[in-house]
Motif scaffolding. Sequence first.
Motif, PDB file in Angstrom:
ATOM      1  N   TRP A  35     -14.187  -4.713 -48.254  1.00 20.59           N
ATOM      2  CA  TRP A  35     -13.338  -5.472 -47.333  1.00 20.59           C
ATOM      3  C   TRP A  35     -11.966  -4.821 -47.177  1.00 20.59           C
ATOM      4  O   TRP A  35     -11.416  -4.783 -46.066  1.00 20.59           O
ATOM      5  N   VAL A  38     -12.354  -1.878 -44.913  1.00 21.96           N
ATOM      6  CA  VAL A  38     -12.627  -2.293 -43.541  1.00 21.96           C
ATOM      7  C   VAL A  38     -11.362  -2.817 -42.865  1.00 21.96           C
ATOM      8  O   VAL A  38     -11.108  -2.538 -41.684  1.00 21.96           O
ATOM      9  N   VAL A  43     -11.268  -3.343 -38.286  1.00 21.98           N
ATOM     10  CA  VAL A  43     -12.462  -3.990 -37.739  1.00 21.98           C
ATOM     11  C   VAL A  43     -12.171  -5.469 -37.512  1.00 21.98           C
ATOM     12  O   VAL A  43     -11.584  -6.142 -38.361  1.00 21.98           O
ATOM     13  N   PRO A  45     -12.904  -9.148 -37.694  1.00 23.67           N
ATOM     14  CA  PRO A  45     -13.830  -9.944 -38.519  1.00 23.67           C
ATOM     15  C   PRO A  45     -14.677 -10.920 -37.714  1.00 23.67           C
ATOM     16  O   PRO A  45     -15.669 -11.433 -38.218  1.00 23.67           O
ATOM     17  N   ALA A  48     -17.481  -7.276 -34.336  1.00 26.07           N
ATOM     18  CA  ALA A  48     -17.350  -5.845 -34.608  1.00 26.07           C
ATOM     19  C   ALA A  48     -17.186  -5.073 -33.317  1.00 26.07           C
ATOM     20  O   ALA A  48     -17.759  -5.410 -32.288  1.00 26.07           O
ATOM     21  N   GLU A 125     -19.404   1.825 -41.988  1.00 25.59           N
ATOM     22  CA  GLU A 125     -18.556   0.719 -42.420  1.00 25.59           C
ATOM     23  C   GLU A 125     -17.304   0.591 -41.563  1.00 25.59           C
ATOM     24  O   GLU A 125     -16.840  -0.517 -41.283  1.00 25.59           O
ATOM     25  N   GLY A 129     -18.017  -2.901 -40.243  1.00 25.14           N
ATOM     26  CA  GLY A 129     -17.642  -3.624 -41.444  1.00 25.14           C
ATOM     27  C   GLY A 129     -18.665  -3.509 -42.561  1.00 25.14           C
ATOM     28  O   GLY A 129     -19.604  -2.710 -42.505  1.00 25.14           O
ATOM     29  N   THR A 130     -18.488  -4.311 -43.584  1.00 29.10           N
ATOM     30  CA  THR A 130     -19.352  -4.289 -44.766  1.00 29.10           C
ATOM     31  C   THR A 130     -20.785  -4.603 -44.372  1.00 29.10           C
ATOM     32  O   THR A 130     -21.060  -5.630 -43.754  1.00 29.10           O
ATOM     33  N   THR A 135     -21.997   0.612 -46.064  1.00 25.33           N
ATOM     34  CA  THR A 135     -21.328   0.523 -47.367  1.00 25.33           C
ATOM     35  C   THR A 135     -22.002   1.394 -48.426  1.00 25.33           C
ATOM     36  O   THR A 135     -21.312   2.098 -49.169  1.00 25.33           O
ATOM     37  N   HIS A 150     -20.940  -9.995 -45.552  1.00 19.56           N
ATOM     38  CA  HIS A 150     -20.713  -9.163 -44.372  1.00 19.56           C
ATOM     39  C   HIS A 150     -19.308  -9.471 -43.849  1.00 19.56           C
ATOM     40  O   HIS A 150     -18.906 -10.634 -43.763  1.00 19.56           O
ATOM     41  N   PHE A 151     -18.583  -8.443 -43.485  1.00 20.31           N
ATOM     42  CA  PHE A 151     -17.210  -8.650 -43.032  1.00 20.31           C
ATOM     43  C   PHE A 151     -17.168  -9.361 -41.676  1.00 20.31           C
ATOM     44  O   PHE A 151     -16.306 -10.197 -41.425  1.00 20.31           O
ATOM     45  N   VAL A 152     -18.103  -9.038 -40.805  1.00 18.84           N
ATOM     46  CA  VAL A 152     -18.113  -9.591 -39.448  1.00 18.84           C
ATOM     47  C   VAL A 152     -18.930 -10.882 -39.420  1.00 18.84           C
ATOM     48  O   VAL A 152     -20.063 -10.931 -39.897  1.00 18.84           O
TER      49      VAL A 152
END
Length: 417
Positions: A35, A38, A43, A45, A48, A125, A129-130, A135, A150-152
């Motif tokens: 995170w 990212v 990115v 959130p 994406a 990534e 994102g994650t 990753t 997941h970041f998004v």
Amino acid sequence: MDVREATRLLKGMRAAALAGLPSKVAPRAEIDASWRRVLGHGVDPDGARQAGLLPLAEVERRRQASPLREVLPVLREALVSVADAAQHIMVVSDADGKLLWREGHASVLRSADALGFEVGADWSEGVVGTNGVGTPLITGRPMQVYSAEHFVSTHHTWTCAGAPIVDPRDGRLLGVVDVSGPLSTMHPATLAFVTSVSRLAEAELRTRHLAAVERLRTVAAPVLCRVGGRALAVDTNGWTAAVTGMPPVDRLPLPKSFRAGRVWLPSLGMCAVEPLPGGWLVQAVGDDVRPADAIPRRVVLDLSRPRRSSVTVSGEAGSWTQELSPRHAELLYVLAVHRSGRTAAQLAHDIFEDPTRTVTVRAEMSRLRRHLAEVLAHRPYRFAEDVEVEVVQPPHPADLLPHSTAPAVRGARHHPY
């Protein structure tokens, strides 16, 4: 804890992290580190930034160039039927995070299309994102990303488990095999299964490599019988198939632009090089005096690509490039920062936070100097004074050797040199 409760806790944890607030549940260390990286890439959130899909011609070019094409039957046989039954899909990416192959349950493929999880998409990534593709490419380790890890936010209804595949010939990261699907179909054993299959793919690559070396040995044996002096047959990656007149070595470091003719090699001196089917015949011609234009003048330590660090040594006669293991990348980075040199104890502290681990440091430096003796001095360990050293860093400091836990590297991520 049921799926709904776990998802609720993860979403609360993510929201707190994005707001910079404390959370009752801390993210896993690898998720927290991802995170942070990212966020440095900017990115969104809540959506994406999707890069455009690669043209089909470029996808096909990458497929044909990828060694993963050779082990695709292994991956399919082990994973596709299982993924299909579990309402998952199997995805294979290259080392850049570009999705090259995708197979599995039809309904899940349609859902994946809505997320942009399709052939030709970029799932690195820094773009989405994650996730279970991008990753592991950064960390070099198998990883499961569950729901709101997941970041998004649009990916929170999914879970994915990805494992990197490394080329046993040169340690190069080739890509990631990933199994993904709806959150409701997640199984705790998925990550272990995917990891086992990635190891099976690496074993298949190793078997193919050994078979190729054996074929080269068959071709080279009668040639070496007629050659006097020191000579060896190596494949295109420098692995030795046969040798005469000298102690055997596992691998001969080759210049980046290796070709037939007269070539000066640090370990052999001046050599005559001839092509063989699947490799090279290298004969030492007895002149160990280094030509003036072969003296190294410059070193470029390229750390800009996660898990794909390299060092290039160049002089007037040309350049050599060598891929670096994660540990060797750490050591050379520290020596590039400390041009006056470091003792074994200091390096042990820089890398392990334990100055007593000098035996490990000396062993690693011995391996490095086997290939870089022209530019690395010792007592203390350092780059030679007359060599220019450049470090190519990633655009974002947080991406500096992201796999590394070395104190010197962790500190540099916050205070780049």
